[in-house]
Design a protein around this motif. Structure first.
Motif, PDB file in Angstrom:
ATOM      1  N   ALA A 120     -66.034 -13.750  21.982  1.00  6.95           N
ATOM      2  CA  ALA A 120     -66.133 -12.360  22.443  1.00  6.95           C
ATOM      3  C   ALA A 120     -66.254 -11.411  21.253  1.00  6.95           C
ATOM      4  N   ALA A 121     -65.399 -11.625  20.256  1.00  7.75           N
ATOM      5  CA  ALA A 121     -65.435 -10.777  19.057  1.00  7.75           C
ATOM      6  C   ALA A 121     -66.405 -11.299  18.016  1.00  7.75           C
ATOM      7  N   GLU A 122     -66.884 -12.552  18.206  1.00  6.80           N
ATOM      8  CA  GLU A 122     -67.765 -13.222  17.241  1.00  6.80           C
ATOM      9  C   GLU A 122     -67.129 -13.200  15.847  1.00  6.80           C
ATOM     10  N   SER A 123     -65.866 -13.655  15.803  1.00  4.03           N
ATOM     11  CA  SER A 123     -65.125 -13.645  14.548  1.00  4.03           C
ATOM     12  C   SER A 123     -64.366 -14.953  14.384  1.00  4.03           C
ATOM     13  N   TRP A 124     -64.041 -15.278  13.130  1.00  4.28           N
ATOM     14  CA  TRP A 124     -63.309 -16.490  12.779  1.00  4.28           C
ATOM     15  C   TRP A 124     -61.892 -16.151  12.354  1.00  4.28           C
ATOM     16  N   GLU A 125     -60.936 -16.929  12.841  1.00  2.09           N
ATOM     17  CA  GLU A 125     -59.537 -16.790  12.425  1.00  2.09           C
ATOM     18  C   GLU A 125     -59.128 -18.046  11.666  1.00  2.09           C
ATOM     19  N   ARG A 126     -58.621 -17.860  10.449  1.00  3.42           N
ATOM     20  CA  ARG A 126     -58.154 -19.006   9.678  1.00  3.42           C
ATOM     21  C   ARG A 126     -56.780 -19.436  10.199  1.00  3.42           C
ATOM     22  N   LEU A 127     -56.645 -20.725  10.492  1.00  2.00           N
ATOM     23  CA  LEU A 127     -55.398 -21.296  10.984  1.00  2.00           C
ATOM     24  C   LEU A 127     -54.686 -22.040   9.862  1.00  2.00           C
ATOM     25  N   PRO A 128     -53.434 -22.429  10.048  1.00  2.00           N
ATOM     26  CA  PRO A 128     -52.784 -23.300   9.062  1.00  2.00           C
ATOM     27  C   PRO A 128     -53.587 -24.582   8.886  1.00  2.00           C
ATOM     28  N   ASP A 129     -53.624 -25.086   7.662  1.00  2.00           N
ATOM     29  CA  ASP A 129     -54.370 -26.309   7.384  1.00  2.00           C
ATOM     30  C   ASP A 129     -53.764 -27.506   8.115  1.00  2.00           C
ATOM     31  N   MET A 130     -54.630 -28.464   8.452  1.00  2.00           N
ATOM     32  CA  MET A 130     -54.133 -29.749   8.911  1.00  2.00           C
ATOM     33  C   MET A 130     -53.380 -30.425   7.769  1.00  2.00           C
ATOM     34  N   GLN A 131     -52.592 -31.427   8.097  1.00  2.00           N
ATOM     35  CA  GLN A 131     -51.844 -32.124   7.057  1.00  2.00           C
ATOM     36  C   GLN A 131     -52.702 -33.165   6.338  1.00  2.00           C
ATOM     37  N   GLU A 132     -53.886 -33.462   6.911  1.00  2.00           N
ATOM     38  CA  GLU A 132     -54.825 -34.385   6.291  1.00  2.00           C
ATOM     39  C   GLU A 132     -56.218 -33.758   6.272  1.00  2.00           C
ATOM     40  N   GLY A 133     -56.965 -34.015   5.184  1.00  2.00           N
ATOM     41  CA  GLY A 133     -58.374 -33.632   5.178  1.00  2.00           C
ATOM     42  C   GLY A 133     -59.146 -34.571   6.084  1.00  2.00           C
ATOM     43  N   ARG A 134     -60.224 -34.079   6.710  1.00  2.00           N
ATOM     44  CA  ARG A 134     -60.959 -34.917   7.664  1.00  2.00           C
ATOM     45  C   ARG A 134     -62.468 -34.633   7.575  1.00  2.00           C
ATOM     46  N   TRP A 135     -63.236 -35.717   7.394  1.00  2.00           N
ATOM     47  CA  TRP A 135     -64.703 -35.672   7.416  1.00  2.00           C
ATOM     48  C   TRP A 135     -65.163 -36.578   8.556  1.00  2.00           C
ATOM     49  N   TYR A 136     -65.747 -35.981   9.605  1.00  2.00           N
ATOM     50  CA  TYR A 136     -66.137 -36.688  10.833  1.00  2.00           C
ATOM     51  C   TYR A 136     -64.934 -36.981  11.746  1.00  2.00           C
ATOM     52  N   PRO A 137     -64.129 -35.974  12.080  1.00  2.00           N
ATOM     53  CA  PRO A 137     -63.042 -36.205  13.042  1.00  2.00           C
ATOM     54  C   PRO A 137     -63.510 -35.986  14.473  1.00  2.00           C
ATOM     55  N   THR A 138     -62.696 -36.430  15.415  1.00  2.00           N
ATOM     56  CA  THR A 138     -62.904 -36.158  16.836  1.00  2.00           C
ATOM     57  C   THR A 138     -61.690 -35.402  17.365  1.00  2.00           C
ATOM     58  N   GLN A 139     -61.936 -34.462  18.263  1.00  2.00           N
ATOM     59  CA  GLN A 139     -60.851 -33.720  18.897  1.00  2.00           C
ATOM     60  C   GLN A 139     -60.960 -33.832  20.414  1.00  2.00           C
ATOM     61  N   VAL A 140     -59.799 -33.858  21.058  1.00  2.00           N
ATOM     62  CA  VAL A 140     -59.743 -33.903  22.520  1.00  2.00           C
ATOM     63  C   VAL A 140     -58.741 -32.865  23.012  1.00  2.00           C
TER      64      VAL A 140
ATOM     65  N   GLN B 229     -59.105 -27.602   6.315  1.00  2.00           N
ATOM     66  CA  GLN B 229     -59.139 -26.306   6.971  1.00  2.00           C
ATOM     67  C   GLN B 229     -59.296 -26.399   8.482  1.00  2.00           C
ATOM     68  N   ALA B 230     -58.759 -25.379   9.152  1.00  2.00           N
ATOM     69  CA  ALA B 230     -58.885 -25.249  10.603  1.00  2.00           C
ATOM     70  C   ALA B 230     -59.129 -23.780  10.945  1.00  2.00           C
ATOM     71  N   TYR B 231     -59.959 -23.549  11.958  1.00  2.00           N
ATOM     72  CA  TYR B 231     -60.332 -22.186  12.335  1.00  2.00           C
ATOM     73  C   TYR B 231     -60.404 -22.061  13.857  1.00  2.00           C
ATOM     74  N   LEU B 232     -60.243 -20.822  14.318  1.00  2.00           N
ATOM     75  CA  LEU B 232     -60.534 -20.465  15.710  1.00  2.00           C
ATOM     76  C   LEU B 232     -61.703 -19.488  15.714  1.00  2.00           C
ATOM     77  N   PHE B 233     -62.719 -19.793  16.519  1.00  2.00           N
ATOM     78  CA  PHE B 233     -63.836 -18.853  16.671  1.00  2.00           C
ATOM     79  C   PHE B 233     -63.701 -18.152  18.012  1.00  2.00           C
ATOM     80  N   ASP B 234     -63.707 -16.828  17.968  1.00  2.00           N
ATOM     81  CA  ASP B 234     -63.609 -16.004  19.170  1.00  2.00           C
ATOM     82  C   ASP B 234     -65.020 -15.579  19.567  1.00  2.00           C
TER      83      ASP B 234
END
Length: 223
Positions: A77-97, A70-75
């Protein structure tokens, strides 16, 4: 079973704009699953990109957790979550840049495991097989998130990166890797456009990036 199906805590936000600082609940609407051990990064527009989480909690002596797609965007300002398209791989302990063009590079983590996953794992035998099994459980594919199209793209070539790899954006736009979060296993620089990499002498974890306008590049302090 609370271990396999944990009661998820409510979401909270710390508001530093108020005096004294206040913690208040926020909605979990649109969130699915256990977000423990996911990865996140702030985007240029102030929103938070959050990916991964826990799909499977092992019981001793099995040491391998499973990661969510799963992937999400948290806003904020609105204090709300938007569900995004899933990543192609599941990930436990990933890093993002976050990259200069507002794309997000996602690296590392353990792969997805279903909740009913079972794998024989004896402690004595497992010590000798741990390295081999770990390599099978690590996501060896980098994914790129495009903020404008909200899509994920897998990058080549595949690269074996560990849990929470320490990745740092350099001023010229390349990504500098300085090892895993609790081990020392070398360093590399990535050229994102061509997805190439080259090895550098082994370096210790931990990094401080120093930049001065009179320098032609940057300097790195490693510990």
């Amino acid at each position: 079973d609370e271990f396999e199906n944990p009661t998820l805590p409510p979401g909270e936000i710390l508001d530093l704009n108020e005096t004294p600082y206040k913690v208040r609940p926020i909605t979990r609407e649109n969130l699915e699953g256990d977000l423990w051990c996911g990865g996140h990064t702030l985007l240029a527009d102030g929103k938070l990109l959050f990916v991964g989480g826990t799909s499977f909690c092992p019981k001793d002596p099995d040491p391998f957790y499973g990661g969510l797609q799963q992937a999400y965007l948290f806003d904020p300002a609105a204090e709300s979550w938007e569900r995004l398209p899933d990543m192609q791989e599941g990930r436990w302990y990933p890093t993002q840049v976050l990259l200069p063009d507002n794309r997000v590079l996602t690296e590392g983590a353990l792969i997805y495991r279903p909740r009913d996953s079972k794998e024989e794992f004896s402690l004595l035998k497992g010590i000798f097989e741990l390295g081999f099994r770990l390599k099978r459980r690590i996501v060896n594919v980098q994914e790129m998130f495009d903020r404008q199209t909200k899509t994920w793209t897998m990058l080549e070539p595949k690269w074996f990166s560990p849990l929470y790899p320490r990745l740092h954006l350099l001023p010229e736009g390349r990504v500098f890797y300085t090892g895993v979060h609790n081990l020392d296993n070398g360093a590399s620089r990535f050229v994102i456009r061509s997805s190439g990499s080259r090895d550098h002498p082994q370096l210790l974890e931990g990094m401080v990036l120093l930049v001065r306008k009179e320098w032609s590049g940057c300097r790195v302090i490693l510990k």
